[in-house]
Each structure stands twice: as C-alpha cells, then as structure tokens.
Write a protein that holds these residues in place. Structure first.
Motif, short mmCIF file in Angstrom:
data_model
loop_
_atom_site.label_atom_id
_atom_site.label_comp_id
_atom_site.label_asym_id
_atom_site.label_seq_id
_atom_site.Cartn_x
_atom_site.Cartn_y
_atom_site.Cartn_z
N ALA A 80 31.55 -34.70 29.61
CA ALA A 80 30.57 -34.22 30.57
C ALA A 80 29.26 -35.01 30.45
O ALA A 80 28.64 -35.36 31.46
CB ALA A 80 30.32 -32.74 30.37
N ALA A 81 28.84 -35.29 29.24
CA ALA A 81 27.61 -36.05 29.04
C ALA A 81 27.73 -37.45 29.65
O ALA A 81 26.79 -37.95 30.28
CB ALA A 81 27.26 -36.15 27.55
N GLU A 82 28.90 -38.06 29.49
CA GLU A 82 29.11 -39.39 30.08
C GLU A 82 29.09 -39.31 31.61
O GLU A 82 28.62 -40.23 32.28
CB GLU A 82 30.45 -39.98 29.61
N ARG A 83 29.61 -38.20 32.17
CA ARG A 83 29.58 -38.04 33.64
C ARG A 83 28.15 -37.91 34.14
O ARG A 83 27.79 -38.48 35.16
CB ARG A 83 30.42 -36.84 34.07
N ILE A 84 27.31 -37.17 33.40
CA ILE A 84 25.90 -37.04 33.78
C ILE A 84 25.23 -38.42 33.71
O ILE A 84 24.50 -38.81 34.62
CB ILE A 84 25.16 -36.04 32.85
N GLU A 85 25.50 -39.15 32.65
CA GLU A 85 24.91 -40.49 32.52
C GLU A 85 25.37 -41.40 33.66
O GLU A 85 24.56 -42.13 34.25
CB GLU A 85 25.28 -41.12 31.18
N ALA A 86 26.65 -41.35 34.00
CA ALA A 86 27.16 -42.18 35.10
C ALA A 86 26.50 -41.81 36.42
O ALA A 86 26.21 -42.68 37.25
CB ALA A 86 28.69 -42.03 35.20
N TYR A 87 26.26 -40.53 36.63
CA TYR A 87 25.59 -40.06 37.84
C TYR A 87 24.18 -40.63 37.92
O TYR A 87 23.78 -41.20 38.95
CB TYR A 87 25.56 -38.53 37.84
N VAL A 88 23.42 -40.50 36.85
CA VAL A 88 22.04 -40.99 36.84
C VAL A 88 22.02 -42.50 37.02
O VAL A 88 21.31 -43.03 37.88
CB VAL A 88 21.32 -40.57 35.54
N ARG A 89 22.79 -43.21 36.22
CA ARG A 89 22.78 -44.68 36.30
C ARG A 89 23.31 -45.17 37.64
O ARG A 89 22.81 -46.14 38.20
CB ARG A 89 23.57 -45.29 35.15
#
Length: 193
Positions: A80-89
């Motif tokens: 989930a944290a990686e998905r949030i990071e992918a969304y922001v980036r």
C-alpha cells in the motif's frame, strides 16, 4: 469515410496538443489548426464548433490515458505504501509534462461544468485506488486522507512549477527533491494520522 474522419479528427487533436505545448493557450486557434493539418479552416469547424470543443475532446482522450498510466504504476506495486508513492510520483511526473500542463491550463478556462464533471469522474477512479491503499495502511478516515493527499500533490505541483520558472537561486529544490518531500509527507503524515 468514417475512418477518414477519425484520422482527420485525430490529426487535429495532435496538432492542438503541439500548439498548446509550443505556444500555450494563445496558440490554439482554428487557423493554426488548419495550417498544421493542411485542412481548410472551414473543415476544422466540421469537427469542432469552438476552441472549447477542441479542449474538451483533448481532455476526453488524454485524461483517461494519463489516469491509466498512474493506475498502472500503482497496480504494479506490492504494498500500500508503494501504491501511495506511485500515485504521488505519477501525478508529479505527469504535471511536469508540457502537454499535460497546457491542456490543464486551458481546460480551466474553456470548459463548461459538464466537461469538468467528466474530468473529475476520471480522477475519481484514481482517488478510489488511493482510498483502498489508505484502507490497507489501516487509516481510520481514508476518504478524508485521500482528499488531503491530493492537496499535498497539488501543492508539490505548484512548487515544482515555481522551481522551473523561478530565477536561479530563488528556490533551492529541484523537482526530484520536491517529489521526495511530497512522498515522505504523504507516507509518514498520512499513515500516522
């Protein structure tokens, strides 16, 4: 005949993207579209009744593609944290694309409320992915957090735009540093809220 019309319409949209990217909203005119595509100016009006109609068509075609890029980046992540990071980036990378910036800038001025609502619907699908990622992180109010996260992204976009247009030395961050800071704020601020 229908295929020929689709090709001409696609050529007009490509020309519109190029004009917006190269010259901003002032460059998007029907004479310029005609010149770029080799069509008569009157032919451009057969496809689009106004400049707003061109912008709306660009949004209808491009925004779902851009959203799909961000969605694909999120879906390729394991946590989930990686998905949030992918969304922001993903959003910050997209905002740095001159084609996206030009369409967003002119759409804010040219589109009616119905067209804006269709764009919000495309963004809504992405917001749903963020809500699910926040739920997976155990956030108590994932919808509120998703809305606040979008505010972080929008602020980071503005800061990155300032960094690219500011005088040398006025702002010390580069776009990567801004993205890193936005991701850190999103992950550490939201996961603990």
């Amino acid at each position: 005949m229908a295929e020929h019309r689709q090709l001409q319409r696609a050529a007009l949209l490509d020309a519109a993207r190029t004009l917006l990217t190269e010259g901003g909203k002032e460059a998007l005119t029907f004479p310029a579209l005609a010149a770029r595509t080799g069509l008569a100016r009157s032919s451009v009006y057969e496809y689009f009744r106004s400049r707003a109609a061109v912008v709306e068509a660009l949004c209808e075609v491009d925004f779902p593609l851009w959203a799909a890029e961000i969605e694909a980046g999120m879906e390729s992540c394991d946590t989930a944290a990686e998905r949030i990071e992918a969304y922001v980036r993903g959003q910050l990378a997209l905002a740095a694309d001159p084609r996206h910036r030009a369409v967003v800038a002119i759409s804010a001025l040219e589109l009616d409320e119905a067209a804006r609502e269709r764009i919000r619907a495309a963004h809504g699908r992405l917001a749903g992915l963020v809500v699910r990622a926040l739920e997976d992180l155990g956030h108590e109010r994932p919808r509120l957090a998703a809305a606040l996260l979008q505010g972080v992204v929008e602020s980071a976009v503005r800061r990155a735009e300032q960094a690219t247009t500011a005088c040398t030395g006025c702002l010390t961050e580069n776009p990567e540093e801004i993205a890193d800071a936005a991701v850190a704020l999103a992950l550490h601020g939201l996961s603990r809220a």
